[in-house]
Scaffold this motif. Structure first.
Motif, mmCIF file in Angstrom:
data_model
loop_
_atom_site.group_PDB
_atom_site.id
_atom_site.type_symbol
_atom_site.label_atom_id
_atom_site.label_comp_id
_atom_site.label_asym_id
_atom_site.label_seq_id
_atom_site.Cartn_x
_atom_site.Cartn_y
_atom_site.Cartn_z
ATOM 1 N N GLN A 209 0.812 -1.208 0.000
ATOM 2 C CA GLN A 209 0.000 0.000 0.000
ATOM 3 C C GLN A 209 0.851 1.267 0.000
ATOM 4 O O GLN A 209 0.482 2.254 -0.612
ATOM 5 C CB GLN A 209 -0.940 0.002 1.211
ATOM 6 C CG GLN A 209 -2.024 -1.052 1.137
ATOM 7 C CD GLN A 209 -3.019 -0.782 0.027
ATOM 8 O OE1 GLN A 209 -3.473 0.324 -0.156
ATOM 9 N NE2 GLN A 209 -3.348 -1.812 -0.726
ATOM 10 N N ALA A 210 1.966 1.243 0.708
ATOM 11 C CA ALA A 210 2.828 2.425 0.797
ATOM 12 C C ALA A 210 3.787 2.537 -0.382
ATOM 13 O O ALA A 210 4.296 3.611 -0.665
ATOM 14 C CB ALA A 210 3.622 2.404 2.104
ATOM 15 N N ALA B 51 -9.527 2.802 7.636
ATOM 16 C CA ALA B 51 -9.170 4.220 7.494
ATOM 17 C C ALA B 51 -8.060 4.652 8.446
ATOM 18 O O ALA B 51 -7.157 5.400 8.054
ATOM 19 C CB ALA B 51 -10.417 5.077 7.697
ATOM 20 N N ALA C 138 -4.810 3.281 7.066
ATOM 21 C CA ALA C 138 -4.478 3.989 5.822
ATOM 22 C C ALA C 138 -3.937 5.383 6.125
ATOM 23 O O ALA C 138 -3.014 5.857 5.454
ATOM 24 C CB ALA C 138 -5.700 4.069 4.920
ATOM 25 N N ALA C 139 -4.474 6.033 7.151
ATOM 26 C CA ALA C 139 -3.999 7.373 7.530
ATOM 27 C C ALA C 139 -2.555 7.333 8.034
ATOM 28 O O ALA C 139 -1.794 8.280 7.813
ATOM 29 C CB ALA C 139 -4.910 7.968 8.598
ATOM 30 N N ALA D 80 -0.392 7.090 4.815
ATOM 31 C CA ALA D 80 -0.627 8.114 3.783
ATOM 32 C C ALA D 80 0.584 9.017 3.526
ATOM 33 O O ALA D 80 0.920 9.270 2.360
ATOM 34 C CB ALA D 80 -1.861 8.942 4.126
ATOM 35 N N PRO D 81 1.289 9.495 4.539
ATOM 36 C CA PRO D 81 2.436 10.372 4.262
ATOM 37 C C PRO D 81 3.596 9.674 3.549
ATOM 38 O O PRO D 81 4.470 10.336 3.002
ATOM 39 C CB PRO D 81 2.886 10.840 5.652
ATOM 40 C CG PRO D 81 1.757 10.554 6.563
ATOM 41 C CD PRO D 81 0.996 9.413 5.962
ATOM 42 N N ARG E 263 3.113 7.119 1.180
ATOM 43 C CA ARG E 263 2.698 6.529 -0.098
ATOM 44 C C ARG E 263 3.385 7.218 -1.253
ATOM 45 O O ARG E 263 3.537 8.423 -1.269
ATOM 46 C CB ARG E 263 1.189 6.662 -0.277
ATOM 47 C CG ARG E 263 0.442 5.694 0.620
ATOM 48 C CD ARG E 263 -0.964 5.612 0.219
ATOM 49 N NE ARG E 263 -0.998 4.990 -1.099
ATOM 50 C CZ ARG E 263 -2.041 4.420 -1.610
ATOM 51 N NH1 ARG E 263 -3.155 4.401 -0.952
ATOM 52 N NH2 ARG E 263 -1.997 3.868 -2.788
ATOM 53 N N GLY F 205 3.200 8.540 -4.800
ATOM 54 C CA GLY F 205 2.160 8.988 -5.713
ATOM 55 C C GLY F 205 2.310 8.388 -7.089
ATOM 56 O O GLY F 205 3.409 8.032 -7.515
#
Length: 189
Positions: A48-49, A175, A178-179, A182-183, A185, A187
């Protein structure tokens, strides 16, 4: 380009003891399950990351050198290039001089620049192999705390909520987890 994992990391970003403490488990009856869940959680968080958490060896296989002289790698963070080789017409591996490939660690995704002489390619498929090491470091302490927490929380969630998951929700991270990632991941454009 084909990335191939050569070996799993020597350790996980969270220990069995940390996971047992997080879950408030005193017994060791389900240690085998917890160990499997920790590994599965690390793999899910890495996917995911788009990041390797603990130092691990990979092989990048290419058919030919890129025309622009830049190889954008699907793995990060990249620690180092171990070695590279090119297969000649006879199928023999020819070593690539270390000075011929330069690792651009500041780039994201990481990139390898061709900066010197390269052996002649002798086959049309899988002619180039570059062995690299990816990850934040060799120990759990090198992994950013939010990513370690994401692995721990996901393993605990799977332990506590065993059973079948219906629908598309089985593929998504909760969630709160995932939060945490998030920093980190990568793009995609």
């Amino acid at each position: 380009m084909t990335p191939l994992a050569l070996a799993p990391p020597a350790m996980e970003p969270v220990t069995l003891a940390e996971t047992r403490q997080f879950l408030r488990l005193d017994q060791t009856d389900e240690d085998a399950l917890l160990t499997t869940l920790i590994t599965a959680s690390r793999l899910m968080i890495e996917a995911q990351a788009g990041r390797c958490l603990i130092e691990q060896p990979w092989r990048i296989v290419l058919d030919r050198w890129p025309a622009a002289g830049e190889i954008r790698l699907p793995l990060s963070p990249l620690m180092r290039i171990e070695e590279a080789r090119v297969y000649d017409v006879l199928g023999e591996a020819q070593a690539v001089a270390p000075a011929s490939l330069t690792l651009e660690m500041a780039a994201d995704p990481p990139l390898i620049r061709v900066t010197g002489e390269l052996p002649e390619i002798g086959r049309s498929h899988g002619a180039i192999e570059i062995d690299i090491v990816a990850g934040y470091g060799a120990t759990a302490a090198a992994v950013p705390a939010p990513l370690r927490q994401a692995v721990l929380r996901l393993a605990a969630r799977w332990f506590e909520q065993r059973g079948d998951v219906a629908g598309r929700d089985g593929q998504a991270l909760p969630a709160a987890i995932a939060a945490l990632i998030a920093p980190f991941r990568r793009g995609r454009l």
